[in-house]
Design a protein around this motif. Structure first.
Motif, short mmCIF file in Angstrom:
data_model
loop_
_atom_site.label_atom_id
_atom_site.label_comp_id
_atom_site.label_asym_id
_atom_site.label_seq_id
_atom_site.Cartn_x
_atom_site.Cartn_y
_atom_site.Cartn_z
N ASP A 139 1.00 -1.27 -0.25
CA ASP A 139 0.11 0.07 -0.08
C ASP A 139 0.95 1.28 -0.02
N LEU A 177 -11.14 -3.08 -1.96
CA LEU A 177 -10.41 -3.42 -3.23
C LEU A 177 -10.80 -3.13 -4.53
N SER A 195 -9.12 0.27 -5.46
CA SER A 195 -7.77 0.45 -5.24
C SER A 195 -7.23 0.26 -6.65
N VAL A 235 -4.47 -9.90 -2.26
CA VAL A 235 -4.44 -8.57 -3.11
C VAL A 235 -3.56 -8.58 -4.26
#
Length: 228
Positions: free
Chosen positions: A13, A81, A84, A118
């Motif tokens: 991140d 998510l 993102s 992720v």
């Protein structure tokens, strides 16, 4: 004596992935849902384990930290998510390094099972040998060896790659917070700062070997670690 292949470790991140508000809005929503005030400057929550941030920056008592974290995690996986994205230019850097035989891994303070999901969700698993993350994001540092701090997480990534101790001339960390630089330093390796991430003003200046303003700057900065 064999020469170690170059290794680049990546934070997640704020370095590879732009949360685009998924973390900050998610934290705010979880706090409100559980009846707590939302502090200012939620960007501070990007990087450290959520438990540490809740202890430092909010009035959530210890016995409710796990509850707030659980609400946040559920929302992040269900909705966050989707908001993102991979930072523009990062995928190109990953691909270029892979083509040149540079070994790469993720070292993130995000819980490992979530980090693995992720990386897979964004089709990044083809670039990374391993994804090293936290055992959980609630534990306080206790010296127990659990993977809840950056030095241990980086060390685990290197161990899995058979590169512990690392060759400091051919190993480097890339991250957007001082936690990344501190973790790299604990293993005697440099950290390159991701200036596009969530560092507070001046946070990276004195702790990183150099700071890249954008992902495209990394090609030049990585040369001293990756050129054969």
């Amino acid at each position: 004596m064999s020469v170690q292949s170059p290794i680049v470790l990546w934070d997640l991140d704020g370095t590879v992935l732009d949360p685009a508000g998924a973390i900050t809005d998610g934290i705010a929503g979880a706090l409100r849902s559980c009846g707590f005030a939302v502090p200012e400057n939620l960007g501070r929550f990007v990087g450290p384990p959520i438990g540490e941030s809740l202890r430092r920056f909010t009035d959530v008592p210890e016995d409710r930290i796990a509850e707030v974290a659980a609400v946040y995690r559920a929302g992040y996986l269900a909705e966050g998510l989707d908001r993102s994205r991979v930072y523009p230019g990062v995928r190109e850097v990953l691909g270029s390094l892979r083509e040149r035989g540079v070994r790469q891994a993720v070292a993130t303070q995000k819980p490992e099972h979530i980090a693995v999901e992720v990386v897979s969700r964004f089709g990044l698993d083809e670039y990374f040998e391993t994804v090293s993350g936290a055992a959980d994001d609630l534990a306080q540092p206790s010296g127990s060896g659990r993977l809840h701090d950056k030095p241990a997480i980086i060390g685990e990534a290197l161990r899995r790659m058979g590169a512990l101790p690392p060759d400091p001339a051919r190993t480097v960390m890339i991250g957007d917070r001082s936690y990344d630089a501190d973790g790299a330093r604990s293993h005697g390796i440099d950290c390159l700062g991701a200036g596009w991430g969530f560092a507070q003003p001046g946070e990276l200046r004195d702790v990183c070997a150099a700071v890249a303003r954008e992902p495209g700057d990394l090609a030049h900065l990585l040369q001293q670690y990756t050129d054969r």
